[in-house]
Design a protein around this motif. Structure first.
Motif, short mmCIF file in Angstrom:
data_model
loop_
_atom_site.label_atom_id
_atom_site.label_comp_id
_atom_site.label_asym_id
_atom_site.label_seq_id
_atom_site.Cartn_x
_atom_site.Cartn_y
_atom_site.Cartn_z
N VAL A 151 0.84 -1.21 0.00
CA VAL A 151 0.00 0.00 0.00
C VAL A 151 0.87 1.25 0.00
O VAL A 151 0.63 2.18 -0.77
N ASN A 152 1.89 1.28 0.85
CA ASN A 152 2.75 2.47 0.91
C ASN A 152 3.62 2.63 -0.33
O ASN A 152 3.89 3.76 -0.75
N ASN A 155 1.17 3.95 -3.01
CA ASN A 155 0.76 5.32 -2.69
C ASN A 155 1.92 6.30 -2.71
O ASN A 155 1.73 7.50 -2.59
N GLN A 173 0.55 0.67 -10.71
CA GLN A 173 0.29 2.08 -10.97
C GLN A 173 -0.29 2.31 -12.36
O GLN A 173 -1.13 3.19 -12.54
N ARG A 183 -8.64 4.73 -4.34
CA ARG A 183 -8.09 4.93 -3.00
C ARG A 183 -7.57 3.59 -2.52
O ARG A 183 -8.34 2.63 -2.45
N LEU A 184 -6.31 3.52 -2.22
CA LEU A 184 -5.71 2.29 -1.72
C LEU A 184 -5.48 2.44 -0.23
O LEU A 184 -4.78 3.35 0.21
N GLU A 185 -6.11 1.55 0.54
CA GLU A 185 -6.05 1.66 2.00
C GLU A 185 -5.46 0.39 2.59
O GLU A 185 -5.67 -0.71 2.08
N CYS A 186 -4.74 0.57 3.70
CA CYS A 186 -4.19 -0.57 4.44
C CYS A 186 -5.15 -0.91 5.57
O CYS A 186 -5.58 -0.03 6.32
#
Length: 188
Positions: A151-152, A155, A173, A183-186
């Motif tokens: 995720v990081n 992002n 990407q 939206r990419l969330e952990c």
């Protein structure tokens, strides 16, 4: 008088059963007529059932696609994508669940036939989930993964180290760039 049978309760498998059915149905003076065009009949029944609600409206609009600026006026629903990669003694794989606005779930499980680390499996899960979302026509997506590293990196918070990891990052990407918004969330 002959009536087409609309519902088959049990499909006879032998001539003995056919005889039993003939005796059972004989008292009603029914005659069997096979239905060959069930798909067309189902559509016709549907149209008759909802005929009063249609009021002259076409079921399928026959006009060209509206221009892109018209499409932008309408909000696109947000879909939710849950991805998880796994590696154990049995191999590597990924689990993908795509959830629509209405709550419909599209689930996919993938078994990898190649060597993968935990991070590679997480990337594979994300990439395959993004591909499925694109095939479903999703424009706005919330992607959830339990991999803080992936995720990081996607992002932009962490650097990708190693040629294979950089390839996974660029592929993810590139796919994300094909959506309207992602939206990419952990998640824990």
């Amino acid at each position: 008088m002959t009536y087409p049978l609309r519902k088959v309760l049990h499909k006879p498998e032998s001539s003995g059963r056919m005889l039993k059915w003939a005796v059972e149905l004989g008292q009603f003076d029914l005659e069997y007529m096979p239905r060959t065009a069930i798909k067309g009949q189902a559509l016709a029944d549907f149209l008759l059932e909802f005929d009063s609600e249609i009021d002259g409206k076409a079921l399928v609009a026959v006009h060209p696609s509206p221009p892109e600026e018209v499409l932008e006026e309408f909000p696109h629903p947000w879909w939710v994508l849950h991805v998880d990669g796994i590696v154990n003694n049995g191999g590597a794989g990924a689990g993908i669940v795509l959830v629509s606005l209405e709550g419909h779930h599209l689930m996919s499980a993938i078994h990898f036939k190649f060597y993968a680390t935990n991070n590679y499996a997480e990337y594979e899960a994300l990439i395959n989930g993004l591909k499925i979302s694109l095939e479903m026509g999703v424009r706005n997506l919330i992607a959830k993964s339990d991999s803080e590293l992936v995720v990081n990196q996607v992002n932009g918070g962490f650097q990708a180290r190693g040629p294979r990891t950089e390839l996974y990052l660029r592929c993810a990407q590139c796919l994300i760039g094909r959506f309207r918004e992602v939206r990419l969330e952990c998640v824990p």
